[in-house]
Scaffold this active site. Structure first.
Site, PDB file in Angstrom:
ATOM      1  N   ARG A  39       0.840  -1.208   0.000  1.00 56.91           N
ATOM      2  CA  ARG A  39       0.000   0.000   0.000  1.00 56.91           C
ATOM      3  C   ARG A  39       0.873   1.255   0.000  1.00 56.91           C
ATOM      4  O   ARG A  39       0.447   2.338  -0.383  1.00 56.91           O
ATOM      5  CB  ARG A  39      -1.003   0.007   1.162  1.00 56.91           C
ATOM      6  CG  ARG A  39      -1.922   1.231   1.153  1.00 56.91           C
ATOM      7  CD  ARG A  39      -3.275   1.043   1.853  1.00 56.91           C
ATOM      8  NE  ARG A  39      -3.227   0.217   3.024  1.00 56.91           N
ATOM      9  CZ  ARG A  39      -2.697   0.566   4.205  1.00 56.91           C
ATOM     10  NH1 ARG A  39      -2.199   1.781   4.370  1.00 56.91           N
ATOM     11  NH2 ARG A  39      -2.678  -0.273   5.222  1.00 56.91           N
TER      12      ARG A  39
ATOM     13  N   TYR B 226     -16.914  15.263 -14.936  1.00 55.20           N
ATOM     14  CA  TYR B 226     -17.291  13.846 -14.948  1.00 55.20           C
ATOM     15  C   TYR B 226     -18.385  13.613 -13.897  1.00 55.20           C
ATOM     16  O   TYR B 226     -18.328  14.192 -12.801  1.00 55.20           O
ATOM     17  CB  TYR B 226     -16.032  13.032 -14.645  1.00 55.20           C
ATOM     18  CG  TYR B 226     -16.247  11.553 -14.654  1.00 55.20           C
ATOM     19  CD1 TYR B 226     -16.494  10.882 -15.845  1.00 55.20           C
ATOM     20  CD2 TYR B 226     -16.196  10.821 -13.479  1.00 55.20           C
ATOM     21  CE1 TYR B 226     -16.690   9.515 -15.857  1.00 55.20           C
ATOM     22  CE2 TYR B 226     -16.386   9.443 -13.485  1.00 55.20           C
ATOM     23  CZ  TYR B 226     -16.636   8.797 -14.678  1.00 55.20           C
ATOM     24  OH  TYR B 226     -16.828   7.459 -14.677  1.00 55.20           O
TER      25      TYR B 226
ATOM     26  N   ASP C  77      -8.155  17.588 -14.796  1.00 59.66           N
ATOM     27  CA  ASP C  77      -8.451  16.215 -15.194  1.00 59.66           C
ATOM     28  C   ASP C  77      -8.134  16.121 -16.687  1.00 59.66           C
ATOM     29  O   ASP C  77      -8.852  16.658 -17.520  1.00 59.66           O
ATOM     30  CB  ASP C  77      -9.929  15.905 -14.902  1.00 59.66           C
ATOM     31  CG  ASP C  77     -10.316  14.477 -15.272  1.00 59.66           C
ATOM     32  OD1 ASP C  77      -9.675  13.894 -16.156  1.00 59.66           O
ATOM     33  OD2 ASP C  77     -11.280  13.953 -14.681  1.00 59.66           O
TER      34      ASP C  77
ATOM     35  N   LYS D 138      -8.877   4.967 -19.277  1.00 58.52           N
ATOM     36  CA  LYS D 138      -9.214   5.395 -20.625  1.00 58.52           C
ATOM     37  C   LYS D 138      -7.986   5.273 -21.549  1.00 58.52           C
ATOM     38  O   LYS D 138      -7.508   4.185 -21.747  1.00 58.52           O
ATOM     39  CB  LYS D 138      -9.789   6.811 -20.574  1.00 58.52           C
ATOM     40  CG  LYS D 138     -10.792   7.029 -19.414  1.00 58.52           C
ATOM     41  CD  LYS D 138     -12.073   6.216 -19.540  1.00 58.52           C
ATOM     42  CE  LYS D 138     -12.893   6.172 -18.257  1.00 58.52           C
ATOM     43  NZ  LYS D 138     -13.242   7.452 -17.670  1.00 58.52           N
TER      44      LYS D 138
HETATM   45  C1  LIG Z   1     -13.758   7.902 -16.338  1.00 60.72           C
HETATM   46  C2  LIG Z   1     -13.426   9.256 -15.876  1.00 60.72           C
HETATM   47  C3  LIG Z   1     -13.152   9.525 -14.522  1.00 60.72           C
HETATM   48  C4  LIG Z   1     -13.252   8.456 -13.455  1.00 60.72           C
HETATM   49  O1  LIG Z   1     -12.304   7.461 -13.625  1.00 60.72           O
HETATM   50  P1  LIG Z   1     -12.499   5.931 -13.165  1.00 60.72           P
HETATM   51  O2  LIG Z   1     -11.233   5.307 -13.616  1.00 60.72           O
HETATM   52  O3  LIG Z   1     -13.712   5.401 -13.846  1.00 60.72           O
HETATM   53  O4  LIG Z   1     -12.673   5.948 -11.685  1.00 60.72           O
HETATM   54  C5  LIG Z   1     -12.790  10.807 -14.181  1.00 60.72           C
HETATM   55  N1  LIG Z   1     -12.729  11.805 -15.092  1.00 60.72           N
HETATM   56  C6  LIG Z   1     -13.005  11.590 -16.391  1.00 60.72           C
HETATM   57  C7  LIG Z   1     -12.924  12.724 -17.350  1.00 60.72           C
HETATM   58  C8  LIG Z   1     -13.357  10.313 -16.826  1.00 60.72           C
HETATM   59  O5  LIG Z   1     -13.641  10.103 -18.117  1.00 60.72           O
END
Ligand SMILES: *Cc1c(COP(=O)(O)O)cnc(C)c1O
Length: 400
Positions: free
Chosen positions: A58, A111, A183, A208
């Site tokens: 961790r 998001y 983000d 992603k």
């Molecule tokens: C998918 C996504 C998230 C969240 O990510 P997870 O891996 O699903 O927890 C946050 N911000 C954006 C822009 C996303 O597309």
């Protein structure tokens, strides 16, 4: 600055030295929860921070460490942290930057689960937030309060594809000494590097484009060594949203083709966006690469290419939009993005269903808005599928 290789080389090599791992070409998977100390004194020294070395997974793991070094380099940051999901990354950062009574200034759209987290912070800890269009310095200055602890931005905004000028945000934030969190999921560091534009912390849902193969859920945070060390020893260690060694290993594998994949995603999206715009059943195409995109100039300034994501508005009603999705054959109906497969989703009832209708409409997420993640298949096949389903759209359905 160290002797830096090009981005396309660093996605493959950065952070890994095979001679330290039995000359293994591929980074090994250290699937272990803990590490043995040679003796009690060594354990004491490691806990005291007087001796380098692993303690417990961790707090750090060699496979995870390679990923973190690579991501720090790709984003142009000093250090990175890997998490078990994008939302674990978002929450670790927001918990680290804020305390009760603080305020977060946020881009007009975020998001869906980030929106949910902001609500939770407000309800449980009285950390409130405001949304801002962030389209001028004056507008941002007017929205900043004495207790604003951070500015939180997505660009392109999911799923409306609006862009925000990151250099402008960074400039205003610096005047006030407020950290800017971006983000960067929709771009990946190949297309956009917010730290180089003056922002302070970058977050990714590595689920992603970073992973790119639809088989991992993970998150990444990049920033200064000081801030990353603090998060590692507080909101990462004690809340515990860490990544597994295996998922890190998959991300290292996915990263190797990041530049190649993104080039293809972008080139295909550019073609598909152009074709969508010619179809009579399509009301509007929202793609930063198009001249008619309201922030096309910002795209040219801060993104290498316009990305692989397209939003478009179909003529008709919510039912027409849903029928169109059902008529698709090759393209899969799924949330998530950045995969080899082309994916389509309906934000109003899927990713952004948690956002109350009024706020959703204000963000521009209407019932006929669709979000397409253009995959790596032949663009001809992708278009043929879209076209056959669009040809079945009967519009305008509201005319009796
Ligand atoms: C998918 C996504 C998230 C969240 O990510 P997870 O891996 O699903 O927890 C946050 N911000 C954006 C822009 C996303 O597309």
């Amino acid at each position: 600055m160290k002797d830096e290789k090009h981005f396309e080389t660093r996605v493959i090599h950065e952070g890994y030295e095979s001679s330290q791992h039995y000359d293994s070409l591929a980074p090994p998977l250290y699937q272990t929860s803990t590490y043995t100390f040679a003796n009690a004194k060594q354990g004491e020294n490691r806990f005291a921070g007087e001796e380098e070395g692993y303690i417990y997974s961790r707090l750090g793991n060699p496979t995870v460490g390679i990923l973190e070094k690579r991501m720090a380099s790709l984003e142009g940051g000093e250090a990175a942290l890997a998490f078990g999901s994008g939302m674990a990354a978002v929450s670790a950062v927001l918990f680290s930057l804020t305390k009760s009574g603080d305020h977060i200034l946020c881009s007009q759209g975020v998001y869906g689960c980030t929106f949910g987290l902001l609500e939770l912070l407000n309800q449980k800890f009285a950390i409130n937030h405001d949304f801002s269009a962030m389209d001028s310095e004056e507008e941002i200055r007017a929205k900043i309060k004495d207790n604003t602890a951070c500015i939180y931005v997505e660009t392109p905004i999911n799923p409306t594809m609006q862009l925000i000028d990151l250099q402008m945000i960074a400039k205003v934030a610096k005047e006030k000494g407020i950290p800017v969190v971006v983000d960067n999921t929709f771009c990946s560091p190949y297309l956009q590097r917010p730290l180089e534009l003056g922002c302070d912390i970058v977050i990714h849902s590595a689920t992603k484009y970073i992973g790119g193969h639809g088989d991992v859920i993970a998150g990444i945070v990049v920033g200064s060594q000081e801030k990353m060390s603090e998060i590692r020893m507080t909101t990462q260690k004690d809340i515990g949203g860490i990544i597994s060694p295996f998922d890190s290993w998959l991300l290292l594998r996915g990263l190797k083709t990041l530049a190649v994949r993104l080039d293809r995603h972008c080139d295909s999206a550019d073609k598909i966006a152009g074709l969508l715009a010619t179809h009579p059943a399509v009301e509007q195409v929202i793609y930063p690469g198009r001249q008619d995109h309201p922030q096309h100039e910002i795209m040219k300034k801060q993104m290498k290419k316009p990305g692989g994501m397209i939003s478009f508005i179909i003529k008709g009603s919510k039912e027409d939009a849903q029928k169109f999705m059902d008529d698709l054959e090759l393209i899969k109906i799924a949330v998530s993005l950045g995969d080899a497969e082309t994916l389509i989703q309906h934000p109003a009832t899927m990713t952004h269903a948690v956002v109350p209708e009024e706020a959703r409409v204000k963000m521009g997420i209407t019932d006929t808005l669709l979000r397409l993640s253009v995959g790596l298949e032949s663009t001809e096949d992708i278009w043929n599928d879209l076209e056959q389903a669009l040809n079945k759209v009967k519009f305008p359905s509201d005319v009796m």
